[in-house]
Design a protein around this motif. Structure first.
Motif, mmCIF file in Angstrom:
data_model
loop_
_atom_site.group_PDB
_atom_site.id
_atom_site.type_symbol
_atom_site.label_atom_id
_atom_site.label_comp_id
_atom_site.label_asym_id
_atom_site.label_seq_id
_atom_site.Cartn_x
_atom_site.Cartn_y
_atom_site.Cartn_z
ATOM 1 N N SER A 41 -2.496 4.879 1.667
ATOM 2 C CA SER A 41 -1.202 4.231 1.463
ATOM 3 C C SER A 41 -1.355 2.727 1.229
ATOM 4 O O SER A 41 -0.671 2.149 0.387
ATOM 5 C CB SER A 41 -0.301 4.492 2.675
ATOM 6 O OG SER A 41 0.928 3.834 2.544
ATOM 7 N N GLY A 88 -0.590 2.535 -2.725
ATOM 8 C CA GLY A 88 0.850 2.374 -2.615
ATOM 9 C C GLY A 88 1.509 3.512 -1.867
ATOM 10 O O GLY A 88 0.980 4.624 -1.773
ATOM 11 N N ARG A 89 2.701 3.222 -1.354
ATOM 12 C CA ARG A 89 3.411 4.218 -0.540
ATOM 13 C C ARG A 89 3.906 5.383 -1.396
ATOM 14 O O ARG A 89 3.782 6.543 -1.001
ATOM 15 C CB ARG A 89 4.624 3.580 0.150
ATOM 16 C CG ARG A 89 4.459 2.245 0.848
ATOM 17 C CD ARG A 89 3.215 2.011 1.585
ATOM 18 N NE ARG A 89 3.299 0.801 2.414
ATOM 19 C CZ ARG A 89 2.264 0.252 3.009
ATOM 20 N NH1 ARG A 89 1.051 0.777 2.844
ATOM 21 N NH2 ARG A 89 2.401 -0.822 3.751
ATOM 22 N N LYS A 90 4.474 5.081 -2.552
ATOM 23 C CA LYS A 90 5.096 6.140 -3.352
ATOM 24 C C LYS A 90 4.061 7.129 -3.882
ATOM 25 O O LYS A 90 4.272 8.347 -3.822
ATOM 26 C CB LYS A 90 5.881 5.519 -4.505
ATOM 27 C CG LYS A 90 6.673 6.542 -5.308
ATOM 28 C CD LYS A 90 7.594 5.894 -6.317
ATOM 29 C CE LYS A 90 8.395 6.957 -7.077
ATOM 30 N NZ LYS A 90 9.343 6.378 -8.042
ATOM 31 N N LYS A 91 2.949 6.639 -4.392
ATOM 32 C CA LYS A 91 1.908 7.538 -4.889
ATOM 33 C C LYS A 91 1.315 8.367 -3.759
ATOM 34 O O LYS A 91 0.985 9.549 -3.941
ATOM 35 C CB LYS A 91 0.814 6.739 -5.593
ATOM 36 C CG LYS A 91 1.235 6.135 -6.919
ATOM 37 C CD LYS A 91 0.097 5.375 -7.557
ATOM 38 C CE LYS A 91 0.510 4.754 -8.895
ATOM 39 N NZ LYS A 91 -0.585 3.961 -9.505
ATOM 40 N N ILE A 133 7.912 3.811 4.175
ATOM 41 C CA ILE A 133 8.782 3.404 3.068
ATOM 42 C C ILE A 133 10.187 3.090 3.594
ATOM 43 O O ILE A 133 10.788 2.070 3.246
ATOM 44 C CB ILE A 133 8.868 4.504 1.992
ATOM 45 C CG1 ILE A 133 7.521 4.707 1.312
ATOM 46 C CG2 ILE A 133 9.929 4.147 0.946
ATOM 47 C CD1 ILE A 133 7.509 5.834 0.294
ATOM 48 N N GLU A 179 9.185 2.364 -4.765
ATOM 49 C CA GLU A 179 8.008 1.851 -4.068
ATOM 50 C C GLU A 179 8.440 0.800 -3.054
ATOM 51 O O GLU A 179 9.542 0.232 -3.146
ATOM 52 C CB GLU A 179 7.034 1.249 -5.080
ATOM 53 C CG GLU A 179 5.755 0.654 -4.501
ATOM 54 C CD GLU A 179 4.947 1.659 -3.687
ATOM 55 O OE1 GLU A 179 5.225 1.757 -2.461
ATOM 56 O OE2 GLU A 179 4.072 2.319 -4.264
ATOM 57 N N SER A 180 7.610 0.557 -2.070
ATOM 58 C CA SER A 180 7.901 -0.474 -1.071
ATOM 59 C C SER A 180 7.675 -1.862 -1.681
ATOM 60 O O SER A 180 6.550 -2.178 -2.091
ATOM 61 C CB SER A 180 6.990 -0.297 0.150
ATOM 62 O OG SER A 180 6.991 -1.455 0.953
ATOM 63 N N TRP A 202 4.900 -3.808 0.093
ATOM 64 C CA TRP A 202 3.534 -3.491 -0.306
ATOM 65 C C TRP A 202 3.208 -4.128 -1.653
ATOM 66 O O TRP A 202 2.118 -4.686 -1.835
ATOM 67 C CB TRP A 202 3.354 -1.978 -0.406
ATOM 68 C CG TRP A 202 1.975 -1.585 -0.865
ATOM 69 C CD1 TRP A 202 0.849 -1.485 -0.097
ATOM 70 C CD2 TRP A 202 1.571 -1.281 -2.208
ATOM 71 N NE1 TRP A 202 -0.234 -1.135 -0.874
ATOM 72 C CE2 TRP A 202 0.180 -1.009 -2.179
ATOM 73 C CE3 TRP A 202 2.239 -1.227 -3.419
ATOM 74 C CZ2 TRP A 202 -0.536 -0.681 -3.320
ATOM 75 C CZ3 TRP A 202 1.526 -0.892 -4.572
ATOM 76 C CH2 TRP A 202 0.153 -0.626 -4.514
ATOM 77 N N LEU A 203 4.129 -4.061 -2.602
ATOM 78 C CA LEU A 203 3.906 -4.671 -3.917
ATOM 79 C C LEU A 203 3.657 -6.162 -3.784
ATOM 80 O O LEU A 203 2.748 -6.717 -4.419
ATOM 81 C CB LEU A 203 5.113 -4.422 -4.823
ATOM 82 C CG LEU A 203 5.320 -2.982 -5.309
ATOM 83 C CD1 LEU A 203 6.675 -2.849 -5.994
ATOM 84 C CD2 LEU A 203 4.190 -2.578 -6.268
#
Length: 553
Positions: free
Chosen positions: A163, A167-170, A216, A277-278, A281-282
């Motif tokens: 994560s 990334g969180r979404k992936k 997220i 996405e968060s 995080w980005l």
């Protein structure tokens, strides 16, 4: 400017975050049943040895002739909570065996059997009945539960790293696809080896989904609303288990239960496209333009304002670089660390021990599991009303003490109360479940506030590992009921759970109270924390109980 300031600016929990939150909660609810999947798919119904040579033998009595054959070949159980001996059959020699008036052999010897018949009262079939995981192979049922929690343990490490990397979404997409694949494959397990491998995989993926959904959701919420959001997560968690009970009650076939629980994960995959996405995080990865675009859209939906210039003013977040061994760099800090680890292990052990082994209790199998799940609702709510009023330490001691005494008291209702007090035994076990849930949530808060900032992540991660250990050993503690046997055996696991809780309550006396105290930042602060009075600090700087909802996962 900090990132929390930006979230406050666009709306801490506006319509945009609420929409995303609902989508994420669907994933949370759908994944929850997999944590307690073994309750029904590994259920062990009443059983006895198959009558030798009788191919159409059933557990249910077919008639007077069938009853006579059972009396001749199947020994009566020595334990008062079972009708028949479950693992042995009489060796009958019609020319020499002498029978009493009830058709029971007097001089026949017993031998272990290799085939069984099972009652259809609770289940049409389970994986246990498919593979005959009874008698000498019964340990494999508990082993499969332990292997599942091994997957949870590994998933906690792996998905945290994944994560933070991609990334969180992936990560959520990866965990969901693997969850769908492993769950569907599990329903087609052809042998025990395939079953436990796939159980390990479902544990691995389930915790990945839980963690990522939680992260997220929380990273989109401003600081003023995180307590509320965490509370909702905690309270909504058992809803998935209620869905599991409903499916299991009407389906009653282990493979179709798994399919019914797994297919909705495909629905969540369709909803995944709408989960953002968060932005935190980005931003941390230097992708501030992408983060700004998401925040600008959120502000538009929330009818607030957002300027991309604030991204340039964003201060880099400090990353903790503490090492695990620093938790033991001082005798005081090390002692507190051991106490916290033990409390995590016991809270998890009792929580899962009572959740996954309701079959050892008196009463209806389905009702007992339903009551166990319902106890989680007040168990999650109780700390909300207590830990900010009487303190974290006192609250936790109360939870562990009351839960421990409830479990210990079952030895009296079982041994001296007889059948009349069997409902009271189950009620005491449910009280233990309620307070173990509350203790689980509270020790999370205590840990986050006792560990210094410099090593907080290391401390919380290590504590979580000990919670997994508690989950892994709980099935074997429940098996001690079979070692003792009879009604007395029912109380043995509960007594072990109760004793462990009371020890945890006593050890908690060694921890400092953290309510309204300056939290330790450095290792040195951690060493001195609680040794002298700390000034009261504003409420928003304390670690809130709303974050405690991830403790079980």
């Amino acid at each position: 400017m900090k990132f929390d300031d930006i979230l406050t600016q666009i709306g801490s929990f506006g319509p945009y975050q609420k929409r995303n939150y609902v989508l994420l909660m669907i994933g949370w609810i759908l994944t929850g049943p997999f944590m307690g999947l073994s309750v029904f798919i590994n259920g062990i119904p009443e059983h006895r040895c198959q009558i030798p040579g009788l191919e159409n033998d059933t557990y249910e009595i077919q008639g007077s002739v069938h009853q006579r054959l059972i009396d001749e070949y199947i020994p009566l159980s020595k334990h008062d909570n079972k009708l028949y001996e479950q693992c042995n059959v009489y060796q009958i020699d019609q020319s020499q065996t002498v029978f009493d008036n009830a058709s029971h052999p007097i001089n026949a010897t017993q031998s272990k059997c290799s085939s069984w018949v099972y009652s259809k009262k609770l289940f049409d079939n389970t994986f246990v009945t498919k593979e005959n995981l009874v008698c000498d192979d019964k340990y494999k049922v508990s082993l499969s539960k332990t292997i599942f929690f091994g997957g949870v343990l590994l998933g906690s490490f792996m998905f945290g790293v994944i994560s933070d990397t991609i990334g969180r979404k992936k990560t959520l997409l990866m965990a969901s696809i693997l969850m769908l694949a492993s769950g569907m494959s599990l329903s087609f397990s052809v042998n025990y080896t395939m079953f436990v491998i796939l159980r390990f995989c479902t544990g691995f993926c389930a915790v990945g989904m839980f963690m990522t959904v939680y992260v997220i959701g929380m990273e989109w919420v401003g600081p003023s609303r995180r307590t509320f959001v965490g509370l909702v997560i905690a309270l909504i968690g058992p809803v998935g288990s209620l869905f599991y009970i409903l499916i299991s009650y009407y389906v009653r076939q282990w493979n179709w239960i798994i399919i019914a629980l797994t297919l909705p994960i495909g629905l969540f995959l369709a909803l995944w496209w709408f989960v953002p996405e968060s932005p935190r995080w980005l931003s941390g990865k230097g992708r501030k333009k992408e983060a700004a675009a998401l925040l600008k859209h959120a502000a538009y939906i929330n009818k607030t304002e957002f300027s991309e210039k604030v991204m340039e003013e964003l201060a880099p977040e400090k990353k903790e670089a503490g090492k695990v061994w620093l938790l033991f760099s001082d005798r005081t800090l090390g002692c507190r660390t051991v106490v916290i680890f033990y409390n995590w292990m016991v809270a998890s052990m009792v929580f899962y021990g009572l959740s996954l082994n309701t079959g050892m209790l008196y009463g209806d199998y389905y009702i007992n599991f339903l009551l166990s799940i319902l106890m989680e609702f007040p168990g999650h709510a109780l700390p909300i009303f207590m830990i900010d009023r009487i303190g974290r330490k006192k609250s936790h001691i109360i939870y562990m003490t009351v839960g421990g005494l409830s479990c210990l008291s079952t030895i009296f209702t079982v041994n001296y109360g007889g059948k009349d007090l069997q409902p009271l035994t189950t009620a005491l076990a449910m009280i233990g479940k309620l307070f173990s849930t509350a203790a689980f949530a509270t020790i999370y808060v205590i840990s986050a506030e006792v560990f210094p900032t410099a090593i907080r992540n290391a401390g919380m991660g290590s504590s979580s590992c000990w919670a997994r250990v508690g989950g892994m050993i709980s099935p074997f503690i429940a098996d001690t009921a079979d070692l003792v046997g009879g009604t007395t055996g029912t109380a043995v696991p509960l007594v072990i759970f109760g004793g462990a809780c009371l020890i945890a309550a006593g050890l908690t006396l060694l921890l400092p109270e953290t309510l309204n105290q300056h939290l330790p930042e450095s290792i040195e602060d951690g060493k001195n924390f609680g040794k002298k009075s700390n000034k009261k600090i504003p409420e928003e700087f304390t670690v809130k109980n709303g974050t405690a909802s991830m403790t079980k996962f």
